[in-house]
Scaffold this motif. Sequence first.
Motif, PDB file in Angstrom:
ATOM      1  N   GLU A  70       0.825  -1.209   0.000  1.00  0.00           N
ATOM      2  CA  GLU A  70       0.000   0.000   0.000  1.00  0.00           C
ATOM      3  C   GLU A  70       0.856   1.255   0.000  1.00  0.00           C
ATOM      4  OE1 GLU A  70      -2.610  -0.274   3.332  1.00  0.00           O
ATOM      5  OE2 GLU A  70      -3.713  -1.997   2.517  1.00  0.00           O
ATOM      6  N   GLU A  71       1.922   1.241   0.788  1.00  0.00           N
ATOM      7  CA  GLU A  71       2.790   2.420   0.851  1.00  0.00           C
ATOM      8  C   GLU A  71       3.532   2.625  -0.466  1.00  0.00           C
ATOM      9  OE1 GLU A  71       6.131   4.385   3.835  1.00  0.00           O
ATOM     10  OE2 GLU A  71       4.742   2.839   4.553  1.00  0.00           O
ATOM     11  N   LEU A  76       4.181   5.381  -5.880  1.00  0.00           N
ATOM     12  CA  LEU A  76       4.125   5.334  -7.338  1.00  0.00           C
ATOM     13  C   LEU A  76       2.992   6.194  -7.893  1.00  0.00           C
ATOM     14  CD1 LEU A  76       4.911   1.555  -7.883  1.00  0.00           C
ATOM     15  CD2 LEU A  76       6.417   3.499  -8.318  1.00  0.00           C
ATOM     16  N   ALA A  77       1.937   6.378  -7.101  1.00  0.00           N
ATOM     17  CA  ALA A  77       0.858   7.265  -7.534  1.00  0.00           C
ATOM     18  C   ALA A  77       1.352   8.702  -7.612  1.00  0.00           C
ATOM     19  CB  ALA A  77      -0.321   7.160  -6.565  1.00  0.00           C
ATOM     20  N   GLN A  78       2.246   9.073  -6.710  1.00  0.00           N
ATOM     21  CA  GLN A  78       2.800  10.423  -6.688  1.00  0.00           C
ATOM     22  C   GLN A  78       3.973  10.570  -7.656  1.00  0.00           C
ATOM     23  OE1 GLN A  78       3.810  11.140  -2.586  1.00  0.00           O
ATOM     24  NE2 GLN A  78       1.696  10.948  -1.872  1.00  0.00           N
ATOM     25  N   SER A  79       4.753   9.494  -7.786  1.00  0.00           N
ATOM     26  CA  SER A  79       5.933   9.510  -8.658  1.00  0.00           C
ATOM     27  C   SER A  79       5.938   8.238  -9.500  1.00  0.00           C
ATOM     28  CB  SER A  79       7.217   9.593  -7.827  1.00  0.00           C
ATOM     29  OG  SER A  79       7.193  10.702  -6.953  1.00  0.00           O
ATOM     30  N   PRO A  80       5.214   8.211 -10.620  1.00  0.00           N
ATOM     31  CA  PRO A  80       5.064   6.993 -11.424  1.00  0.00           C
ATOM     32  C   PRO A  80       6.378   6.345 -11.856  1.00  0.00           C
ATOM     33  CG  PRO A  80       3.497   8.647 -12.127  1.00  0.00           C
ATOM     34  CD  PRO A  80       4.431   9.322 -11.157  1.00  0.00           C
ATOM     35  N   ASN A 130       4.999  -5.983 -10.563  1.00  0.00           N
ATOM     36  CA  ASN A 130       6.198  -6.269  -9.773  1.00  0.00           C
ATOM     37  C   ASN A 130       6.036  -5.789  -8.343  1.00  0.00           C
ATOM     38  OD1 ASN A 130       8.790  -7.309 -11.266  1.00  0.00           O
ATOM     39  ND2 ASN A 130       7.776  -5.976 -12.743  1.00  0.00           N
ATOM     40  N   PHE A 131       5.383  -4.636  -8.187  1.00  0.00           N
ATOM     41  CA  PHE A 131       5.332  -3.998  -6.881  1.00  0.00           C
ATOM     42  C   PHE A 131       4.196  -4.518  -6.001  1.00  0.00           C
ATOM     43  CE2 PHE A 131       7.447  -1.079  -9.821  1.00  0.00           C
ATOM     44  CZ  PHE A 131       8.688  -1.042  -9.209  1.00  0.00           C
ATOM     45  N   SER A 132       3.542  -5.560  -6.488  1.00  0.00           N
ATOM     46  CA  SER A 132       2.629  -6.331  -5.636  1.00  0.00           C
ATOM     47  C   SER A 132       3.223  -7.717  -5.386  1.00  0.00           C
ATOM     48  CB  SER A 132       1.251  -6.470  -6.296  1.00  0.00           C
ATOM     49  OG  SER A 132       1.328  -7.302  -7.442  1.00  0.00           O
ATOM     50  N   PHE A 133       4.506  -7.881  -5.750  1.00  0.00           N
ATOM     51  CA  PHE A 133       5.156  -9.203  -5.701  1.00  0.00           C
ATOM     52  C   PHE A 133       4.344 -10.206  -6.521  1.00  0.00           C
ATOM     53  CE2 PHE A 133       6.920  -7.322  -1.783  1.00  0.00           C
ATOM     54  CZ  PHE A 133       8.275  -7.604  -1.941  1.00  0.00           C
ATOM     55  N   PHE A 134       3.699  -9.722  -7.580  1.00  0.00           N
ATOM     56  CA  PHE A 134       2.860 -10.559  -8.441  1.00  0.00           C
ATOM     57  C   PHE A 134       1.780 -11.296  -7.644  1.00  0.00           C
ATOM     58  CE2 PHE A 134       7.058 -10.430 -10.633  1.00  0.00           C
ATOM     59  CZ  PHE A 134       6.670  -9.677 -11.730  1.00  0.00           C
ATOM     60  N   ASP A 135       1.338 -10.661  -6.554  1.00  0.00           N
ATOM     61  CA  ASP A 135       0.305 -11.223  -5.679  1.00  0.00           C
ATOM     62  C   ASP A 135       0.745 -12.512  -4.993  1.00  0.00           C
ATOM     63  OD1 ASP A 135      -1.500  -9.147  -6.226  1.00  0.00           O
ATOM     64  OD2 ASP A 135      -2.208 -10.165  -8.037  1.00  0.00           O
ATOM     65  N   VAL A 183      11.955   1.922  -5.774  1.00  0.00           N
ATOM     66  CA  VAL A 183      11.201   2.486  -4.642  1.00  0.00           C
ATOM     67  C   VAL A 183      11.967   2.226  -3.344  1.00  0.00           C
ATOM     68  CG1 VAL A 183       8.921   2.436  -5.709  1.00  0.00           C
ATOM     69  CG2 VAL A 183       9.790   0.373  -4.589  1.00  0.00           C
ATOM     70  N   HIS A 184      13.279   2.238  -3.448  1.00  0.00           N
ATOM     71  CA  HIS A 184      14.118   1.852  -2.312  1.00  0.00           C
ATOM     72  C   HIS A 184      13.921   2.743  -1.097  1.00  0.00           C
ATOM     73  CE1 HIS A 184      17.269   5.039  -2.821  1.00  0.00           C
ATOM     74  NE2 HIS A 184      16.736   5.071  -4.025  1.00  0.00           N
ATOM     75  N   LYS A 185      13.664   4.030  -1.308  1.00  0.00           N
ATOM     76  CA  LYS A 185      13.497   4.924  -0.162  1.00  0.00           C
ATOM     77  C   LYS A 185      12.257   4.551   0.642  1.00  0.00           C
ATOM     78  CE  LYS A 185      15.747   8.808  -2.518  1.00  0.00           C
ATOM     79  NZ  LYS A 185      15.554  10.175  -3.078  1.00  0.00           N
ATOM     80  N   THR A 186      11.174   4.277  -0.063  1.00  0.00           N
ATOM     81  CA  THR A 186       9.937   3.879   0.611  1.00  0.00           C
ATOM     82  C   THR A 186      10.117   2.566   1.348  1.00  0.00           C
ATOM     83  OG1 THR A 186       8.553   5.026  -1.000  1.00  0.00           O
ATOM     84  CG2 THR A 186       7.518   3.268   0.257  1.00  0.00           C
ATOM     85  N   VAL A 187      10.745   1.601   0.697  1.00  0.00           N
ATOM     86  CA  VAL A 187      10.941   0.292   1.312  1.00  0.00           C
ATOM     87  C   VAL A 187      11.839   0.399   2.541  1.00  0.00           C
ATOM     88  CG1 VAL A 187      11.854  -2.042   0.980  1.00  0.00           C
ATOM     89  CG2 VAL A 187      10.579  -0.915  -0.866  1.00  0.00           C
TER      90      VAL A 187
END
Length: 234
Positions: A70-71, A76-80, A130-135, A183-187
């Motif tokens: 979610e984070e 990605l919504a703010q910075s695609p 990718n950013f959902s770990f492919f569920d 998205v390393h900063k968020t992670v």
Amino acid sequence: MSLTIWRGVMSAVTHAIQNRHSTRAFLKRPVEEGLIREIIDIARFSPSSGNLQPWSLIVLSGDDLSQLKEEVDQTLAQSPKGEGMGYPIYPENLKAQYQARRAKCGEDLYATLNVSRDDRPGRAKQFARNFSFFDAPVGMVLAVDRSMGHGQWADLGMFLQTLMLLAHERGLGTCAQACWTLVHKTVERHLELPEELMVFCGIALGYADNEHPINTLRTEREPLSEFTQFKGFV
């Protein structure tokens, strides 16, 4: 060890190496924590130069995994295009032979989904998965100390390969995902990683959905003659 047992062990290793592939669609079936712990507990015997064992692994499932996703979605919504890479995944000027392999891999992947080269929205939608770990029911983040050099990054690769082969041996699918560096900063913030640790990659883990067409992809490999020289043999 008897010859029969030895051949069986070698056969299992060979089978895992030749048949493991990147899984990009997973069943909802959960993976028992004990099984994951077993895999990681064996993977820790991977070789590393000077026995530095430079890997750090965070394993997420359930609410913890959902919260990270979610984070990342918010980021990605703010910075695609993401936050900028924590490290370059590929060299800036990738030589033609390597670029050709990379392009072929991408074309073959999207072909399994009938997504054409011109379908930019379709390709972007698949890449975003990718950013959902492919569920996958389990997501892992592999991190490394920022002070480590090229040799230790090679050690990370050996640990990662061992982990994925062990998972395959136990009927699990995996996908190593360097794109998480986007998205390393968020992670790093979400996982509260100490300043000295940086994200190397994500790893999706779970039971493969073998009915999904994307899991039919098998990337090509160059023949031995293209990259190996034998000298001194008679």
